[in-house]
Write a protein that holds these residues in place. Structure first.
Motif, mmCIF file in Angstrom:
data_model
loop_
_atom_site.group_PDB
_atom_site.id
_atom_site.type_symbol
_atom_site.label_atom_id
_atom_site.label_comp_id
_atom_site.label_asym_id
_atom_site.label_seq_id
_atom_site.Cartn_x
_atom_site.Cartn_y
_atom_site.Cartn_z
ATOM 1 N N ARG A 1 -11.603 1.485 2.075
ATOM 2 C CA ARG A 1 -11.111 1.042 3.370
ATOM 3 C C ARG A 1 -9.698 1.575 3.609
ATOM 4 N NH1 ARG A 1 -11.009 -4.624 3.116
ATOM 5 N NH2 ARG A 1 -13.056 -4.442 2.170
ATOM 6 N N ILE A 2 -8.883 1.467 2.579
ATOM 7 C CA ILE A 2 -7.502 1.938 2.720
ATOM 8 C C ILE A 2 -7.482 3.423 3.069
ATOM 9 C CG2 ILE A 2 -5.380 2.424 1.434
ATOM 10 C CD1 ILE A 2 -5.576 -0.460 2.098
ATOM 11 N N SER B 1 -6.237 -3.122 -7.189
ATOM 12 C CA SER B 1 -7.597 -3.414 -6.735
ATOM 13 C C SER B 1 -8.217 -2.249 -5.970
ATOM 14 C CB SER B 1 -7.590 -4.665 -5.870
ATOM 15 O OG SER B 1 -6.821 -4.401 -4.718
ATOM 16 N N LEU B 2 -7.463 -1.186 -5.787
ATOM 17 C CA LEU B 2 -8.050 -0.045 -5.063
ATOM 18 C C LEU B 2 -9.086 0.673 -5.911
ATOM 19 C CD1 LEU B 2 -4.961 1.549 -3.283
ATOM 20 C CD2 LEU B 2 -6.448 -0.279 -2.517
ATOM 21 N N THR C 1 -12.957 1.219 -5.234
ATOM 22 C CA THR C 1 -13.562 -0.035 -4.765
ATOM 23 C C THR C 1 -13.667 0.001 -3.242
ATOM 24 O OG1 THR C 1 -11.403 -1.046 -4.638
ATOM 25 C CG2 THR C 1 -12.628 -1.392 -6.672
ATOM 26 N N GLU C 2 -14.346 -1.015 -2.708
ATOM 27 C CA GLU C 2 -14.474 -1.094 -1.248
ATOM 28 C C GLU C 2 -13.087 -1.123 -0.608
ATOM 29 O OE1 GLU C 2 -17.177 -0.753 0.677
ATOM 30 O OE2 GLU C 2 -18.102 -0.269 -1.260
ATOM 31 N N ASP C 3 -12.166 -1.866 -1.237
ATOM 32 C CA ASP C 3 -10.792 -1.921 -0.731
ATOM 33 C C ASP C 3 -10.185 -0.524 -0.667
ATOM 34 O OD1 ASP C 3 -10.755 -4.548 -0.308
ATOM 35 O OD2 ASP C 3 -9.573 -5.096 -2.099
ATOM 36 N N VAL D 1 0.834 -1.205 0.000
ATOM 37 C CA VAL D 1 0.000 0.000 0.000
ATOM 38 C C VAL D 1 0.863 1.247 0.000
ATOM 39 C CG1 VAL D 1 -1.666 1.302 1.333
ATOM 40 C CG2 VAL D 1 -1.879 -1.167 1.171
#
Lengths: 252, 844
Positions: free
Chosen positions: B68-69, B51-52, B63-65, B3
């Motif tokens: 969240r990040i 995937s972010l 995205t949900e990811d 990340v």
């Protein structure tokens, strides 16, 4: 390859063509092109095929309509030269004749406005033509480059009573102020920029020979005049509309 | 760890930030916002983000990811955004996937026309993806159906053919809130202005004609929605704080109100103490308290609030920024006493040997050079003024005497900056001081009302005793001359003041004779304002003058002499002398009396108290309360977005002629260093400026010229004759047409209505163009002349159309009509349209 040029006059004073000859870039233009059809100085021949047609003057007769339609067919690009060809011209001020712009009868690829076209604008247009580019005119109005703009208060409250400055006003060149604040009607705000404000610098208000930067000139004039504090006789003075154009729906 | 490497690049952080804020963004927009030229570069970063982010319908989203990040990292917006990203939001789209909804409105439409045929015809319009019939679109049960329909067909623009937008626009726009942007929804009013307006019990009409009109209305709406491009509008984060200039009664009341609502307040006062003018007064009229007790109570409350930061002895240096985000540079002048160390022990004042005139008592008494402005002042710290500091630097006795080492004669000017969302000017007014005509002379017992307050005040000139300043003799007769000052306006409360004095005098000396004079000749047109209140002690005279006698002065009112031990000149309030200097930094204009004008204030600037005109205590408090409510509601937003109905300027076309400045009814347009500046929060979107702009540099975001011209073109396709085109202002004309429809007052189907925000929007170009494209008659319908929503929009339209009518051919003149209606005059609307139609019918 040399460009084949057609230059032709409709009803006009030939002022635009004379200006063409006196341009500083005319010799260059003359070298790089072949002026193939030019009844002003040569005898008329049958129409051939041309790259560029410059038409000066407005349409006042039936025969002229047929002629320009032929020219349209013969030339790849057709340009209106001068305000008469572009808007109808000064002939409309007369009560006997009406002049129509070319665009009422044929499709025009561009205009070179002005009465006559100011030399710098004319020269730039010719250079554009030589380089096979579209003619690009300014989108802005006279005010943008006007030397008197500094003195303009954005109230436009002064009563506008005159079309031209009186003698005393004309001769006093000290600290001139915007014509509109002196009660003189200047069409600068509704007129395209590009003549380096020649009239204004010499003490005369703009009369609008370069046409309107957007919308039609007469709707622009209505919008503009309705914001001014105009004296009653100027309100109905139709010469404002007729000076360089044949307006829509207005009767003299 | 991955990340961190993902977030290591500023571009990737910016992409995340943009997606987080705006939801879906197209590839090209990301390119543009990041200022990238190469697609390869962006592809690389998008790939790195993995995937972010996700991609759907050519747009990227978080995205949900990713969400969240962002949450876990708790990344500050500023870190994510960096400094370069402009805070712009964009709405609208150049992509056209249009869906048309025809709402049958309980068969109101299908009763008149064949809806199925209409639907089939509409399918062939360009860019139309799907056409759908709803029975009652405005019902909530349709929400899911609509949402599925939009998503299945990937629609981004919607045309609603239903009732008038005036009736259900808000409901329908609410339905589409998360589906389509608001500006991408267009309405075709096929109920009120088509199906209800044309069927006539007298003449049998072919339903095909009405169906044709409905089709044209919808086609025009489709064309308009196609022309709706992207609008970019600045989003401004609101700094939830307020600067108040002036620590008088108005500023302090406002500060307290705002602090109670949790807003950070900077209270900036030029003088060394809070309190303003009212601190000197003996008491406030109709209030029992002495004013200093009242003021110190108020100051006490202000000091207690953590939200209020007080800066006395502070002046404005420079202000920049706009509503929601002002940056103010301030200068704090030295006080030469350190407020943190000073205990207020008075040692320094006792020891000081230099005396000077006390301006607090209007220079009628003396004070030490190091002094308190008045007892109970705030901050309670003595000070030395800049004029006296030279003397002090030679003496320095107080510096040595101070036990706490609080005095520092070498203190310097301090510059500092604050950031606020709004600014308020509360510097109050001055009192009229050019009193030469009235023989003003305190040593000869002709004094001003302000000085009289100091006589009455218990800490004042005479300790509250009613004695003469010249010889300490008890005063037995007092004359009060009212309304001293400019004769253009009156201080309406001056009788209150006079009565207050009357009470105070009678308490101190019941025998004292009091006469109160009004000079009618100086009141001009304002006499009736004063005559609503009369009192036996008031003397209205045509001429009041003062004559100086030996020991006793006289007031001569209409040749009657009134010997007076004391003459009080009750001064009017006049505009603050600082107002002229503040005008440029604070962006406001003056009204005809030289006070601040409320109408032309720039957005984010407010004025309270007597800066707006003569005000007494009560009106000052009420003005402070009103403004407090306005500011609280403004600052309760996290960010501000200018209304999309406003205008935009294309600087490449602007020639700076200033016609727009002249035509704007709200003074929202100003000239700023060879650039036209639009106050987007002041602009109400009437379009008068767009109309007057000769170069086409100004354009409306929604009601653009192009859209209106295209609508004219579409409507001109109608084959019915004679054709009438109506430009109706949104609030009145259009509503009147709706009213006619609601009441089923029939008019011919060859009448077409174009909605404009204001009659002032109707360009001469529109009128000439519609005549050229085949309309036989033009009507412009605006509000009644003095009830225009946009102040003078309708009068601008009237000027324009009058001029146009005067200049066109007489036959054309008849065909252009300007009408003033209000929104319930449906009857008048249909009557005028029908008679106009009849007139044109004869012509054609």
């Amino acid at each position: 390859m040399e460009l084949k040029i057609l230059i032709i006059s409709m009803t006009s004073c030939s002022g635009c063509i004379s200006t063409l000859f006196s341009l500083d870039i005319f010799p260059q233009f003359f070298e790089k092109t072949k002026i193939a059809y030019f009844p002003f100085i040569t005898d008329e021949e049958k129409l051939d095929i041309y790259d560029i047609a410059l038409i000066e003057g407005c349409i006042t007769q039936e025969s002229q309509i047929r002629l320009i339609q032929e020219v349209r067919r013969a030339a790849k690009k057709v340009y209106s030269l001068g305000s008469c060809a572009a808007f109808g011209g000064i002939i409309n001020l007369s009560k006997k004749k009406e002049g129509e712009p070319l665009s009422n009868y044929i499709e025009v690829d561009g205009i070179i406005p002005g009465c006559p076209p100011p030399s710098s604008l004319f020269g730039n247009c010719l250079i554009n033509l030589l380089e096979n580019k579209m003619i690009k005119l300014s989108n802005k109005n006279q005010c943008y480059s006007c030397p008197l703009r500094d003195g303009l208060d954005y109230e436009y409250k002064t009563k506008i009573t005159d079309l031209i400055p009186n003698n005393r006003d004309f001769n006093s060149t000290q600290n001139p102020k915007c014509f509109l604040t002196r009660g003189i009607l200047c069409l600068g705000p509704v007129t395209r920029e590009g003549c380096e404000n020649k009239c204004i610098i010499r003490g005369m208000p703009c009369e609008g020979c370069l046409g309107s930067p957007s919308k039609s000139l007469y709707s622009n004039i209505y919008n503009f005049l309705s914001l001014l504090n105009l004296s009653d006789d100027l309100k109905t003075y139709k010469g404002i509309f007729y000076r360089y154009s044949k307006p829509l729906l207005i009767k003299r | 760890m991955e990340v961190y490497s993902t977030l290591s690049h500023p571009f990737r952080r910016k992409i995340l930030y943009l997606l987080d804020r705006e939801g879906y963004i197209k590839y090209s927009e990301i390119m543009e916002k990041l200022g990238l030229d190469l697609t390869g570069q962006l592809n690389f970063h998008l790939k790195k983000l993995g995937s972010l982010i996700g991609k759907e319908r050519k747009s990227y989203y978080l995205t949900e990811d990713g969400k969240r990040i962002l949450n876990i990292m708790n990344l500050n917006n500023r870190i994510l955004a960096g400094e370069e990203i402009e805070n712009l939001i964009s709405q609208g789209s150049d992509l056209n996937r249009i869906g048309i909804i025809v709402c049958n409105c309980n068969e109101e439409i299908s009763n008149i026309i064949n809806v199925n045929n209409l639907l089939n015809e509409l399918k062939n319009l360009k860019n139309v993806v799907s056409v759908r019939l709803f029975e009652n679109l405005c019902q909530e049960i349709n929400l899911e159906k609509v949402s599925n329909w939009v998503k299945e067909n990937f629609l981004n623009k919607i045309v609603i053919a239903a009732c008038s937008p005036k009736s259900h626009e808000h409901i329908i726009k609410h339905m589409f809130e998360d589906l389509v942007e608001n500006i991408n929804i267009e309405f075709a009013n096929i109920r009120e202005q088509c199906c209800w307006a044309h069927p006539n019990h007298k003449i049998q009409l072919n339903p095909l004609i009405i169906a044709r009109k409905a089709y044209l209305l919808i086609e025009a709406a489709v064309e308009r929605v196609i022309l709706q491009g992207v609008i970019k509008i600045k989003r401004i984060e609101v700094e939830k704080s307020c600067a108040i200039f002036g620590g008088g009664i108005a500023g302090m009341t406002l500060a307290l109100n705002l602090a109670r609502a949790g807003i950070k307040v900077y209270l900036i006062e030029k003088s060394p103490t809070l309190g303003g003018k009212i601190a000197r007064w003996h008491r406030i009229s109709n209030m029992g308290d002495c004013s200093i007790c009242f003021i110190s109570e108020l100051i006490g409350e202000i000091v207690k609030r953590d939200e209020i930061e007080i800066h006395t002895n502070t002046e404005i240096n420079k202000i920049s920024g706009e509503l929601g985000n002002f940056n103010i540079e301030l200068i704090k002048k030295p006080r030469y006493v350190d407020a943190k160390r000073c205990t207020g022990c008075l040692q320094c004042i006792e020891i000081c040997g230099n005396e000077t005139l006390n301006e607090y008592d209007f220079e009628l008494t003396k004070r030490k050079i190091i002094h308190f402005p008045f007892s109970n002042c705030y901050p309670y710290v003595p000070l030395i003024t800049d004029q006296d500091i030279g003397k002090c630097k030679e003496c320095r006795i107080c510096e040595r005497a101070c036990l706490n080492k609080a005095i520092n004669l070498d203190q310097k000017i301090k510059n500092f900056q604050i950031r606020v969302g709004v600014k308020v000017i509360a510097i109050g007014a001055d009192l009229f001081s050019n009193l030469h005509d009235n023989c003003y002379d305190p040593t000869n017992n002709i004094i001003t009302s302000a000085e009289f307050e100091r006589i009455l005040s218990s800490d004042g000139l005479t300790g509250g005793k009613l004695v003469r300043l010249s010889d300490n003799r008890l005063i037995n007769s007092i004359s009060i001359i009212q309304e001293i000052g400019p004769s253009d306006y009156v201080c309406e409360y001056s009788d209150d003041i006079a009565l207050k004095y009357l009470e105070d005098i009678k308490i101190r000396n019941p025998e004292c004779e009091v006469n109160i004079f009004y000079d009618l000749s100086k009141l001009k047109n304002n006499q009736d304002l004063l005559l609503r209140f009369t009192h036996p002690k008031f003397i209205y005279a045509n001429n009041v003058s003062v004559e100086i006698g030996n020991g006793v002065n006289y007031v001569i009112a209409d040749y009657i002499e009134f010997p007076s031990d004391l003459i009080v000149l009750n001064q009017k309030m006049v505009p603050n002398k600082d107002l002229v200097n503040l005008r440029k930094t604070l962006d406001f204009t003056f009204n005809e009396n030289g006070f601040m004008s409320t109408e032309t204030l720039a957005s984010g600037v407010y004025g309270v108290g007597s800066i707006l005109g003569p005000m007494n205590y009560r009106s000052t408090i009420s003005s402070a309360n009103t403004i407090a409510l306005k500011i609280i509601s403004l600052l309760s937003n996290d960010y501000l977005i200018a209304d999309l109905t406003g205008i935009n300027i294309n600087e490449e076309k602007c020639g700076l002629c200033g016609l727009c400045i002249k035509s704007c009814p709200f003074s929202a347009i100003t000239l700023d260093l060879d650039k036209i500046k639009i106050d987007r929060f002041k602009c109400k979107g009437c379009g008068s400026c767009v109309c007057s702009c000769p170069t086409g540099a100004l354009e409306m975001n929604i009601d653009s010229t192009e859209k209106i011209m295209r609508t004219i073109e579409v409507f001109s396709k109608s084959k019915m004759n004679p054709k009438i085109l109506i430009f109706a202002c949104e609030s009145c004309g259009y509503a009147a047409a709706d009213d006619a429809g609601l009441k089923k007052l029939a008019y011919p189907p060859s009448v077409f209505i174009i909605k404009v925000p204001c009659a002032g929007r109707v360009d001469s170009e529109f009128i000439l163009y519609s005549l050229k494209s085949g309309f036989d008659g033009i009507m412009v319908i605006g509000c009644r002349e003095n009830s225009c929503n946009y102040i003078d929009g309708i009068s601008q339209a009237k000027n324009r159309i009058d001029l146009l009518r005067e200049n066109v051919e007489p036959e054309i003149r008849k065909r252009i009509i300007l009408l003033n209606l209000n929104s319930i005059e449906g009857k008048k609307f249909s009557d005028s349209v029908n008679s106009f139609h009849k007139l044109l019918l004869m012509e054609v």
